[in-house]
Design a protein around this motif. Structure first.
Motif, PDB file in Angstrom:
ATOM      1  N   GLU A 133      54.047  -5.619   9.481  1.00  0.00           N
ATOM      2  CA  GLU A 133      53.041  -6.359  10.241  1.00  0.00           C
ATOM      3  C   GLU A 133      53.598  -7.279  11.329  1.00  0.00           C
ATOM      4  O   GLU A 133      52.863  -8.040  11.931  1.00  0.00           O
ATOM      5  N   LYS A 134      54.902  -7.227  11.578  1.00  0.00           N
ATOM      6  CA  LYS A 134      55.464  -8.022  12.680  1.00  0.00           C
ATOM      7  C   LYS A 134      54.886  -7.572  14.015  1.00  0.00           C
ATOM      8  O   LYS A 134      54.827  -8.347  14.962  1.00  0.00           O
ATOM      9  N   TRP A 135      54.452  -6.311  14.077  1.00  0.00           N
ATOM     10  CA  TRP A 135      53.897  -5.780  15.313  1.00  0.00           C
ATOM     11  C   TRP A 135      52.609  -6.496  15.701  1.00  0.00           C
ATOM     12  O   TRP A 135      52.133  -6.364  16.824  1.00  0.00           O
ATOM     13  N   GLN A 136      52.059  -7.301  14.788  1.00  0.00           N
ATOM     14  CA  GLN A 136      50.848  -8.072  15.074  1.00  0.00           C
ATOM     15  C   GLN A 136      51.142  -9.548  15.352  1.00  0.00           C
ATOM     16  O   GLN A 136      50.249 -10.288  15.738  1.00  0.00           O
ATOM     17  N   ASP A 137      52.364  -9.972  15.160  1.00  0.00           N
ATOM     18  CA  ASP A 137      52.758 -11.373  15.315  1.00  0.00           C
ATOM     19  C   ASP A 137      53.116 -11.649  16.778  1.00  0.00           C
ATOM     20  O   ASP A 137      54.167 -11.233  17.260  1.00  0.00           O
TER      21      ASP A 137
ATOM     22  N   GLN B 121      56.755   4.047   7.836  1.00  0.00           N
ATOM     23  CA  GLN B 121      55.798   3.306   7.014  1.00  0.00           C
ATOM     24  C   GLN B 121      56.238   1.863   6.815  1.00  0.00           C
ATOM     25  O   GLN B 121      55.418   0.954   6.800  1.00  0.00           O
ATOM     26  N   ASP B 122      57.567   1.636   6.683  1.00  0.00           N
ATOM     27  CA  ASP B 122      58.085   0.273   6.529  1.00  0.00           C
ATOM     28  C   ASP B 122      57.719  -0.587   7.738  1.00  0.00           C
ATOM     29  O   ASP B 122      57.383  -1.753   7.608  1.00  0.00           O
TER      30      ASP B 122
END
Length: 104
Positions: free
Chosen positions: A11-15, A5-6
């Motif tokens: 949201e780094k996976w979207q950067d 969940q962390d």
């Protein structure tokens, strides 16, 4: 250690820039000799001669791999007279390496 969940909440996976930088880091590490070098340097700064002797690899190959890791910013180096010693500069690599060698 991250919980699943962390990771999602981070949201780094979207950067896109983070993903590009991370892919380049992983590409630089994606060779058995370079992983060997990281494992050896995990204990601290070592001179080039000690690196290639300990890893039982030809000196020109070790120098080429050290150059790749240095150019990517993973390793730093210090010149001590005619001797060059390397150390792990990017501490994320140590964390990554620890996670890779950790047994379940």
């Amino acid at each position: 250690m991250f919980k699943d969940q962390d990771i999602v909440e981070n949201e780094k996976w979207q950067d896109e820039q983070f993903l590009e930088d991370t892919a380049e880091l992983l590409k630089a590490l994606a060779h058995p000799a370079r992983l060997k070098i990281i494992g050896y340097l995990a204990s601290g700064k070592k001179c080039v001669k000690h690196i290639w002797e300990a890893l039982d690899l030809p000196q020109p190959n070790v120098s080429q791999h050290l150059s790749i890791l240095r150019n990517r910013g993973i390793l730093g180096y210090k010149r001590e007279g005619s001797i060059v010693c390397y150390y792990i500069k990017d501490k994320r690599v140590l964390d990554l390496y620890r996670n890779l060698i950790q047994e379940d």
